[in-house]
Design a protein around this motif. Structure first.
Motif, PDB file in Angstrom:
ATOM      1  N   SER A 205       9.742  25.047   3.514  1.00 50.76           N
ATOM      2  CA  SER A 205      10.343  23.815   3.028  1.00 50.76           C
ATOM      3  C   SER A 205       9.589  22.625   3.610  1.00 50.76           C
ATOM      4  CB  SER A 205      11.814  23.746   3.433  1.00 50.76           C
ATOM      5  OG  SER A 205      12.425  22.591   2.912  1.00 50.76           O
ATOM      6  N   LEU A 206       9.064  21.786   2.731  1.00 52.67           N
ATOM      7  CA  LEU A 206       8.333  20.591   3.128  1.00 52.67           C
ATOM      8  C   LEU A 206       8.899  19.376   2.411  1.00 52.67           C
ATOM      9  CD1 LEU A 206       4.658  21.906   2.931  1.00 52.67           C
ATOM     10  CD2 LEU A 206       5.980  21.487   5.007  1.00 52.67           C
ATOM     11  N   THR A 207       8.870  18.249   3.106  1.00 58.02           N
ATOM     12  CA  THR A 207       9.323  16.983   2.536  1.00 58.02           C
ATOM     13  C   THR A 207       8.183  15.987   2.545  1.00 58.02           C
ATOM     14  OG1 THR A 207      11.618  17.340   3.196  1.00 58.02           O
ATOM     15  CG2 THR A 207      10.940  15.071   2.826  1.00 58.02           C
ATOM     16  N   CYS A 208       8.087  15.226   1.480  1.00 60.78           N
ATOM     17  CA  CYS A 208       7.115  14.134   1.390  1.00 60.78           C
ATOM     18  C   CYS A 208       7.878  12.814   1.346  1.00 60.78           C
ATOM     19  CB  CYS A 208       6.263  14.289   0.149  1.00 60.78           C
ATOM     20  SG  CYS A 208       4.956  13.039  -0.016  1.00 60.78           S
ATOM     21  N   THR A 209       7.599  11.970   2.312  1.00 59.70           N
ATOM     22  CA  THR A 209       8.227  10.652   2.361  1.00 59.70           C
ATOM     23  C   THR A 209       7.229   9.620   1.851  1.00 59.70           C
ATOM     24  OG1 THR A 209       9.589  11.295   4.245  1.00 59.70           O
ATOM     25  CG2 THR A 209       9.323   8.939   3.836  1.00 59.70           C
ATOM     26  N   VAL A 210       7.668   8.831   0.886  1.00 59.69           N
ATOM     27  CA  VAL A 210       6.803   7.846   0.239  1.00 59.69           C
ATOM     28  C   VAL A 210       7.199   6.443   0.681  1.00 59.69           C
ATOM     29  CG1 VAL A 210       5.983   6.953  -1.968  1.00 59.69           C
ATOM     30  CG2 VAL A 210       6.550   9.381  -1.739  1.00 59.69           C
TER      31      VAL A 210
ATOM     32  N   GLU B   7      -3.302   4.642 -13.279  1.00 57.36           N
ATOM     33  CA  GLU B   7      -4.202   5.750 -12.929  1.00 57.36           C
ATOM     34  C   GLU B   7      -4.506   5.796 -11.441  1.00 57.36           C
ATOM     35  OE1 GLU B   7      -6.423   6.247 -17.265  1.00 57.36           O
ATOM     36  OE2 GLU B   7      -7.585   5.620 -15.516  1.00 57.36           O
ATOM     37  N   ASN B   8      -3.704   5.126 -10.642  1.00 61.36           N
ATOM     38  CA  ASN B   8      -3.861   5.237  -9.197  1.00 61.36           C
ATOM     39  C   ASN B   8      -3.284   6.566  -8.725  1.00 61.36           C
ATOM     40  OD1 ASN B   8      -5.080   2.731  -8.814  1.00 61.36           O
ATOM     41  ND2 ASN B   8      -3.117   1.679  -8.691  1.00 61.36           N
ATOM     42  N   GLU B   9      -3.897   7.113  -7.689  1.00 55.44           N
ATOM     43  CA  GLU B   9      -3.484   8.396  -7.144  1.00 55.44           C
ATOM     44  C   GLU B   9      -3.470   8.280  -5.618  1.00 55.44           C
ATOM     45  OE1 GLU B   9      -6.025  11.648  -8.160  1.00 55.44           O
ATOM     46  OE2 GLU B   9      -4.462  13.139  -7.814  1.00 55.44           O
ATOM     47  N   TYR B  10      -2.471   8.874  -5.036  1.00 56.41           N
ATOM     48  CA  TYR B  10      -2.291   8.767  -3.592  1.00 56.41           C
ATOM     49  C   TYR B  10      -2.046  10.156  -3.028  1.00 56.41           C
ATOM     50  CZ  TYR B  10      -1.307   4.058  -5.265  1.00 56.41           C
ATOM     51  OH  TYR B  10      -1.381   2.847  -5.904  1.00 56.41           O
ATOM     52  N   TRP B  11      -2.582  10.393  -1.819  1.00 55.45           N
ATOM     53  CA  TRP B  11      -2.455  11.689  -1.171  1.00 55.45           C
ATOM     54  C   TRP B  11      -1.847  11.547   0.223  1.00 55.45           C
ATOM     55  CZ3 TRP B  11      -4.122  16.488  -3.099  1.00 55.45           C
ATOM     56  CH2 TRP B  11      -4.820  16.448  -4.318  1.00 55.45           C
ATOM     57  N   GLY B  12      -1.044  12.515   0.599  1.00 53.19           N
ATOM     58  CA  GLY B  12      -0.667  12.659   1.984  1.00 53.19           C
ATOM     59  C   GLY B  12      -1.842  13.229   2.758  1.00 53.19           C
ATOM     60  N   GLN B  13      -1.743  13.230   4.079  1.00 51.51           N
ATOM     61  CA  GLN B  13      -2.838  13.722   4.902  1.00 51.51           C
ATOM     62  C   GLN B  13      -2.922  15.239   4.903  1.00 51.51           C
ATOM     63  OE1 GLN B  13      -1.856  12.110   8.754  1.00 51.51           O
ATOM     64  NE2 GLN B  13      -0.574  13.852   9.298  1.00 51.51           N
ATOM     65  N   GLY B  14      -1.867  15.898   4.452  1.00 50.34           N
ATOM     66  CA  GLY B  14      -1.845  17.357   4.433  1.00 50.34           C
ATOM     67  C   GLY B  14      -1.248  17.924   5.699  1.00 50.34           C
ATOM     68  N   THR B  15      -0.573  19.054   5.539  1.00 48.80           N
ATOM     69  CA  THR B  15       0.002  19.726   6.700  1.00 48.80           C
ATOM     70  C   THR B  15      -0.316  21.218   6.623  1.00 48.80           C
ATOM     71  OG1 THR B  15       2.012  20.024   8.023  1.00 48.80           O
ATOM     72  CG2 THR B  15       2.291  20.087   5.647  1.00 48.80           C
ATOM     73  N   GLN B  16      -0.826  21.770   7.703  1.00 46.29           N
ATOM     74  CA  GLN B  16      -1.152  23.183   7.759  1.00 46.29           C
ATOM     75  C   GLN B  16       0.128  23.990   7.947  1.00 46.29           C
ATOM     76  OE1 GLN B  16      -4.235  25.111   7.737  1.00 46.29           O
ATOM     77  NE2 GLN B  16      -2.713  26.751   7.598  1.00 46.29           N
TER      78      GLN B  16
ATOM     79  N   GLN C 137       0.844  -1.191   0.000  1.00 45.30           N
ATOM     80  CA  GLN C 137       0.000   0.000   0.000  1.00 45.30           C
ATOM     81  C   GLN C 137       0.886   1.251   0.000  1.00 45.30           C
ATOM     82  OE1 GLN C 137      -2.624   0.253   3.359  1.00 45.30           O
ATOM     83  NE2 GLN C 137      -3.546   2.171   2.690  1.00 45.30           N
ATOM     84  N   VAL C 138       0.641   2.126  -0.952  1.00 43.57           N
ATOM     85  CA  VAL C 138       1.439   3.344  -1.061  1.00 43.57           C
ATOM     86  C   VAL C 138       0.931   4.372  -0.049  1.00 43.57           C
ATOM     87  CG1 VAL C 138       2.144   5.214  -2.574  1.00 43.57           C
ATOM     88  CG2 VAL C 138       1.871   2.909  -3.503  1.00 43.57           C
ATOM     89  N   GLN C 139       1.861   4.957   0.679  1.00 44.39           N
ATOM     90  CA  GLN C 139       1.520   6.000   1.646  1.00 44.39           C
ATOM     91  C   GLN C 139       2.467   7.172   1.476  1.00 44.39           C
ATOM     92  OE1 GLN C 139       1.603   3.790   5.411  1.00 44.39           O
ATOM     93  NE2 GLN C 139      -0.640   3.734   5.378  1.00 44.39           N
ATOM     94  N   LEU C 140       1.921   8.376   1.653  1.00 42.29           N
ATOM     95  CA  LEU C 140       2.704   9.600   1.573  1.00 42.29           C
ATOM     96  C   LEU C 140       2.534  10.369   2.880  1.00 42.29           C
ATOM     97  CD1 LEU C 140       1.797   8.853  -1.471  1.00 42.29           C
ATOM     98  CD2 LEU C 140       2.453  11.191  -1.988  1.00 42.29           C
ATOM     99  N   GLN C 141       3.621  10.976   3.336  1.00 38.17           N
ATOM    100  CA  GLN C 141       3.571  11.721   4.583  1.00 38.17           C
ATOM    101  C   GLN C 141       4.375  13.006   4.449  1.00 38.17           C
ATOM    102  OE1 GLN C 141       1.952  11.009   7.760  1.00 38.17           O
ATOM    103  NE2 GLN C 141       2.496  13.184   7.821  1.00 38.17           N
ATOM    104  N   GLU C 142       3.692  14.139   4.667  1.00 38.94           N
ATOM    105  CA  GLU C 142       4.376  15.430   4.627  1.00 38.94           C
ATOM    106  C   GLU C 142       5.050  15.716   5.977  1.00 38.94           C
ATOM    107  OE1 GLU C 142       0.420  15.706   2.373  1.00 38.94           O
ATOM    108  OE2 GLU C 142       1.040  15.159   4.395  1.00 38.94           O
ATOM    109  N   SER C 143       6.150  16.439   5.933  1.00 37.14           N
ATOM    110  CA  SER C 143       6.799  16.876   7.159  1.00 37.14           C
ATOM    111  C   SER C 143       7.491  18.210   6.914  1.00 37.14           C
ATOM    112  CB  SER C 143       7.813  15.832   7.659  1.00 37.14           C
ATOM    113  OG  SER C 143       8.816  15.614   6.692  1.00 37.14           O
ATOM    114  N   GLY C 144       7.603  19.002   7.983  1.00 37.58           N
ATOM    115  CA  GLY C 144       8.254  20.295   7.876  1.00 37.58           C
ATOM    116  C   GLY C 144       7.657  21.272   8.865  1.00 37.58           C
TER     117      GLY C 144
END
Length: 119
Positions: free
Chosen positions: A19-24, A105-114, A1-8
């Motif tokens: 500056s933000l990083t996305c770890t896949v 055509e699969n698409e994956y999203w991080g949860q988002g960071t404010q 399962q592909v997961q994305l996570q933003e950090s910064g």
């Protein structure tokens, strides 16, 4: 399962660099036909595309943000990074990283960071 996570940082001062990083995980950002994107949503507004970096490392940017934006990647860490320079309070938004497999055509999203731009 592909997961994305933003950090910064969640708070950035005006005129500084966001500056933000996305770890896949669960997939490789350098797999053929993979696009990695940054998208944001300012408060009370719709989604705004910021830019892409492709599986080959090619980048594409929104014309309205191009002069202030840089997207890069570290394939050894399976991460991609957004840098947005000279930020103003108008850059306050929820920032999302997004991954697309153009073959499936699969698409994956991080949860988002404010991220808030404020002194």
């Amino acid at each position: 399962q592909v997961q994305l996570q933003e950090s910064g940082p969640i708070l950035v001062k005006p005129s500084k660099t966001l500056s933000l990083t996305c770890t896949v995980s669960g997939g490789s950002i350098s797999t053929n036909a993979t696009y990695c994107s940054w998208i944001r949503q300012p408060p009370g507004k719709g989604l705004e595309w910021i830019g892409d970096i492709t599986y080959s490392g090619r980048t594409y940017y929104s014309p309205s943000l191009k002069s202030r934006t840089s997207i890069s990647r570290d394939t050894s860490k399976n991460q991609f990074t957004l840098q947005l320079n000279s930020v103003t309070p108008e850059d306050t938004a929820v920032y999302y990283c997004n991954g697309q497999d153009l073959k499936t055509e699969n698409e994956y999203w991080g949860q988002g960071t404010q991220v808030t731009v404020s002194s």
